[in-house]
Design an enzyme around this catalytic site. Sequence first.
Site, PDB file in Angstrom:
ATOM      1  N   LYS A 176       6.163   7.824   8.763  1.00 35.16           N
ATOM      2  CA  LYS A 176       5.397   6.638   8.362  1.00 35.16           C
ATOM      3  C   LYS A 176       5.830   5.415   9.162  1.00 35.16           C
ATOM      4  CE  LYS A 176       7.054   7.332   4.338  1.00 35.16           C
ATOM      5  NZ  LYS A 176       7.461   7.332   2.926  1.00 35.16           N
ATOM      6  N   THR A 207       5.305  -4.434  -1.209  1.00 37.78           N
ATOM      7  CA  THR A 207       5.371  -3.052  -0.715  1.00 37.78           C
ATOM      8  C   THR A 207       6.289  -2.176  -1.578  1.00 37.78           C
ATOM      9  OG1 THR A 207       7.111  -3.786   0.779  1.00 37.78           O
ATOM     10  CG2 THR A 207       4.887  -3.626   1.699  1.00 37.78           C
ATOM     11  N   GLY A 209       7.189   0.542  -3.726  1.00 36.53           N
ATOM     12  CA  GLY A 209       6.570   1.786  -4.171  1.00 36.53           C
ATOM     13  C   GLY A 209       5.490   2.353  -3.259  1.00 36.53           C
ATOM     14  N   THR A 210       5.343   1.830  -2.051  1.00 32.79           N
ATOM     15  CA  THR A 210       4.292   2.365  -1.151  1.00 32.79           C
ATOM     16  C   THR A 210       4.558   3.824  -0.799  1.00 32.79           C
ATOM     17  OG1 THR A 210       5.464   1.463   0.752  1.00 32.79           O
ATOM     18  CG2 THR A 210       3.629   0.175  -0.071  1.00 32.79           C
ATOM     19  N   GLY A 211       5.838   4.138  -0.515  1.00 33.98           N
ATOM     20  CA  GLY A 211       6.184   5.504  -0.113  1.00 33.98           C
ATOM     21  C   GLY A 211       5.944   6.492  -1.255  1.00 33.98           C
ATOM     22  N   CYS A 212       6.308   6.089  -2.473  1.00 33.86           N
ATOM     23  CA  CYS A 212       6.109   6.960  -3.643  1.00 33.86           C
ATOM     24  C   CYS A 212       4.611   7.207  -3.849  1.00 33.86           C
ATOM     25  CB  CYS A 212       6.674   6.302  -4.908  1.00 33.86           C
ATOM     26  SG  CYS A 212       8.398   5.811  -4.784  1.00 33.86           S
TER      27      CYS A 212
HETATM   28  N1  ATP Z   1       1.958  -3.920   5.576  1.00 36.47           N
HETATM   29  C1  ATP Z   1       1.323  -2.754   5.603  1.00 36.47           C
HETATM   30  N2  ATP Z   1      -0.002  -2.690   5.878  1.00 36.47           N
HETATM   31  C2  ATP Z   1      -0.667  -1.525   5.898  1.00 36.47           C
HETATM   32  N3  ATP Z   1      -0.072  -0.333   5.657  1.00 36.47           N
HETATM   33  C3  ATP Z   1       1.248  -0.324   5.391  1.00 36.47           C
HETATM   34  C4  ATP Z   1       2.015  -1.520   5.341  1.00 36.47           C
HETATM   35  N4  ATP Z   1       3.314  -1.203   5.025  1.00 36.47           N
HETATM   36  C5  ATP Z   1       3.326   0.140   4.882  1.00 36.47           C
HETATM   37  N5  ATP Z   1       2.109   0.681   5.121  1.00 36.47           N
HETATM   38  C6  ATP Z   1       1.724   2.081   5.009  1.00 36.47           C
HETATM   39  O1  ATP Z   1       2.138   2.507   3.721  1.00 36.47           O
HETATM   40  C7  ATP Z   1       2.569   3.862   3.760  1.00 36.47           C
HETATM   41  C8  ATP Z   1       4.021   3.923   3.299  1.00 36.47           C
HETATM   42  O2  ATP Z   1       4.815   3.636   4.422  1.00 36.47           O
HETATM   43  P1  ATP Z   1       6.235   2.974   4.430  1.00 36.47           P
HETATM   44  O3  ATP Z   1       6.743   3.097   5.825  1.00 36.47           O
HETATM   45  O4  ATP Z   1       6.160   1.605   3.837  1.00 36.47           O
HETATM   46  O5  ATP Z   1       6.982   3.949   3.442  1.00 36.47           O
HETATM   47  P2  ATP Z   1       8.336   3.731   2.721  1.00 36.47           P
HETATM   48  O6  ATP Z   1       9.265   2.948   3.560  1.00 36.47           O
HETATM   49  O7  ATP Z   1       8.785   5.060   2.250  1.00 36.47           O
HETATM   50  O8  ATP Z   1       7.913   2.875   1.506  1.00 36.47           O
HETATM   51  P3  ATP Z   1       8.753   1.663   0.930  1.00 36.47           P
HETATM   52  O9  ATP Z   1       8.563   0.530   1.900  1.00 36.47           O
HETATM   53  O10 ATP Z   1       8.083   1.421  -0.374  1.00 36.47           O
HETATM   54  O11 ATP Z   1      10.143   2.174   0.835  1.00 36.47           O
HETATM   55  C9  ATP Z   1       2.341   4.306   5.208  1.00 36.47           C
HETATM   56  O12 ATP Z   1       1.037   4.859   5.334  1.00 36.47           O
HETATM   57  C10 ATP Z   1       2.435   3.023   5.986  1.00 36.47           C
HETATM   58  O13 ATP Z   1       1.793   3.121   7.229  1.00 36.47           O
HETATM   59  C1  MP5 Z   2      13.184   5.803  -8.673  1.00 35.11           C
HETATM   60  C2  MP5 Z   2      12.774   5.320  -7.340  1.00 35.11           C
HETATM   61  N1  MP5 Z   2      12.360   6.209  -6.415  1.00 35.11           N
HETATM   62  C3  MP5 Z   2      11.995   5.773  -5.200  1.00 35.11           C
HETATM   63  C4  MP5 Z   2      12.047   4.439  -4.893  1.00 35.11           C
HETATM   64  C5  MP5 Z   2      11.671   4.004  -3.509  1.00 35.11           C
HETATM   65  O1  MP5 Z   2      10.561   3.245  -3.618  1.00 35.11           O
HETATM   66  P1  MP5 Z   2      10.208   2.181  -2.548  1.00 35.11           P
HETATM   67  O2  MP5 Z   2      11.100   2.429  -1.377  1.00 35.11           O
HETATM   68  O3  MP5 Z   2       8.809   2.562  -2.247  1.00 35.11           O
HETATM   69  O4  MP5 Z   2      10.462   0.895  -3.195  1.00 35.11           O
HETATM   70  C6  MP5 Z   2      12.469   3.530  -5.873  1.00 35.11           C
HETATM   71  N2  MP5 Z   2      12.536   2.204  -5.643  1.00 35.11           N
HETATM   72  N3  MP5 Z   2      12.835   4.005  -7.083  1.00 35.11           N
END
Ligand code: ATP
Ligand code: MP5
Length: 268
Positions: A176, A207, A209-212
């Site tokens: 990602k 952002t 929880g985007t990854g979850c």
């Molecule tokens: N500012 C943004 N605009 C559009 N898409 C985004 C943005 N930030 C993240 N994404 C998308 O959101 C999804 C999650 O990606 P990200 O790299 O943020 O994951 P993550 O790091 O696991 O999540 P988190 O940032 O919550 O820990 C991917 O499809 C990424 O391309």
């Molecule tokens: C319990 C739990 N699992 C995963 C994430 C990561 O989430 P994010 O990196 O999207 O904030 C989080 N903050 N909490």
Amino acid sequence: MRNIPCALTIAGTDPSGGAGIHADLKTFQELKTYGMSVITSVVAQNTTGVQAVHHIPVNMIEQQLDSVISDMPLHAFKTGMIPTIEIMEMLAGKVSELDVPYVMDPVMVATSGDPLIAEDARTYLRDHLLPMTSLVTPNISEAEEITGEKIETLEDMRCAAALIVHEFGAGAALIKGGHLKGDAIDFLYDGESIHSFSSERIETTNTHGTGCTYSAAITAYLSQGYSLGDAVKQAKDFVTAAIRHSFSIGKGNGPTNHWAHRSEGVEQ
Ligand SMILES: Nc1ncnc2c1ncn2[C@@H]1O[C@H](COP(=O)(O)OP(=O)(O)OP(=O)(O)O)[C@@H](O)[C@H]1O
Ligand SMILES: Cc1ncc(COP(=O)(O)O)c(N)n1
């Protein structure tokens, strides 16, 4: 589509509702997938960071899992926060018995920078659980941690995806690009070819929880019988809508909007 697609998340909690189990269940529900959950750790956290963690005893996690798999249909599952090696060891034994797609979000640190799994558990996750996955969904820093290689360009992302499949044994890898500059581009390597999924970068700090949310949406679509490529494509649309219409609530990185896809017409 199956009559009732059933998906399971094995992950930690977020009482502020934006990440972890809560994000996963909201996503399953939005995508008309029956959602189930096994809790690995109770995390006191919010949009500003993690305040405390309490890991659930391994035997209690195992019993939750047994309760689900001895009774309920299961069409796909995901793992998120797996905080210790002991929990990973137990899961490794169980997961090998589940003959449905397994999506791993290799959660290591929260958006806030707080660590969510033990330092020594990172290597265990890579060496023992990763080879059991159908798909792993690392962000840039997680992909660097898995491969030991620096990722600075789109070409580095493509190479990391191939390495994670061929060297480390994941079924497929989705790297990602949320944390790089420019458009938000993700690369999927399925063992044969590379596919890219791109959206414009949305200017927001919401952002949490985007990854979850992304990995839960992929899991939901897989539970409905979609191919990996189609599941990722539709999940990308879902998470992009969720970020575009995210909520500026809380004092830190706000949560995404899990119902945003309804007005944007994302396929269900
Ligand atoms: N500012 C943004 N605009 C559009 N898409 C985004 C943005 N930030 C993240 N994404 C998308 O959101 C999804 C999650 O990606 P990200 O790299 O943020 O994951 P993550 O790091 O696991 O999540 P988190 O940032 O919550 O820990 C991917 O499809 C990424 O391309
Ligand atoms: C319990 C739990 N699992 C995963 C994430 C990561 O989430 P994010 O990196 O999207 O904030 C989080 N903050 N909490």
